[in-house]
Design an enzyme around this catalytic site. Structure first.
Site: not given
Length: 258
Positions: A99, A200, A230
């Site tokens: 991320s 996600d 995610h």
């Protein structure tokens, strides 16, 4: 600015470090997350003989209010220092991130190309198409936080030990980092491996699309993750991430014994 106080870290959010061969791997966790999401990956690579660093980003692993006193330059400074540490003993270094950690990895590749030999990203964040994101630069002065984004994990019983709130001043700074990083993506020439979850609930597909279109890497591989959300590094596809990463490093950078 960095907080002048030092809140006690939450148990389980400790950084991880392992010394091994002359190939190093730097793993960065995501926004409001913690090293808990990256340590299993780091331990797997350390078990293969790589030298590994998993830092805890400033403001993470303590309280969301603590994080609201930090900015993207603080987070980048932490991974930049970890990269310098690895380069002191390693001939080659791979930077990887989940991320926002993926954005930090890309920024290292942009700013320190001679020190980064390959990049591995898991659901990297450099953009969000949501309309409310455009309001954050104003909202940060009106409210301190909004609901959290952590623990988007399909596998039951997993916990990245992140925050239940999203600190808005920190989020506004992350958005600024996204813009800066996107502008320099063409500077990324290193071999690139990207993992993207089919489902996600934190990010939309625009980040991966922008990254792959913007870099100038001769090697750019995309691996879909069918059974993870995610935080895929501790989800059902974690072993796939671990194995493909090791194979990618061995092919394009070198084994731990080289």
């Amino acid at each position: 600015m960095t907080s002048t106080t030092s809140p006690v870290p939450v148990p389980g959010t400790e950084p991880f470090s392992a010394d091994g061969g002359r190939t190093g791997v730097l793993l960065s966790h995501g926004f409001t997350g913690s090293p808990a999401s990256m340590v299993p990956w780091g331990k797997h690579l350390a078990g293969l003989g790589y030298t590994v660093r998993v830092p805890r980003l400033p403001g993470h692993g303590t309280t969301w209010k603590d994080m609201n006193t930090t900015r993207w330059q603080d987070w980048y400074g932490e991974v930049d220092g970890a990269l310098t540490d690895l380069r002191a003993t390693c001939d080659r270094v791979v930077v990887a991130g989940l991320s926002m950690g993926g954005c930090l990895a890309l920024r290292l590749a942009e700013k320190r190309p001679a020190d980064v030999d390959a990049v591995v990203l898991v659901n990297p964040a450099v953009n969000l198409a949501r309309f409310d994101i455009k309001l954050v630069p104003v909202l940060q002065w009106l409210v301190p936080a909004m609901p959290g984004i952590g623990n988007d994990i399909k596998m039951a019983g997993q916990d990245e030990l992140g925050y239940d709130k999203t600190p808005l001043k920190a989020l506004a700074s992350q958005i600024a980092m996204w813009k800066t990083t996107r502008a320099d993506l063409a500077a990324v020439t290193q071999p690139l491996l990207v993992f993207r979850s089919d489902e996600d609930h934190v990010l939309d597909p625009t980040s991966v699309d922008l990254i792959r279109a913007g870099v100038t890497s001769a090697v750019s591989e995309l691996v879909p993750l069918h059974e993870s959300y995610h935080v895929a590094t501790i989800d059902n596809d974690a072993q796939l991430i671990f194995d493909r990463t090791a194979a990618f490093i061995a092919e394009h950078v070198g084994t731990s014994d080289d």
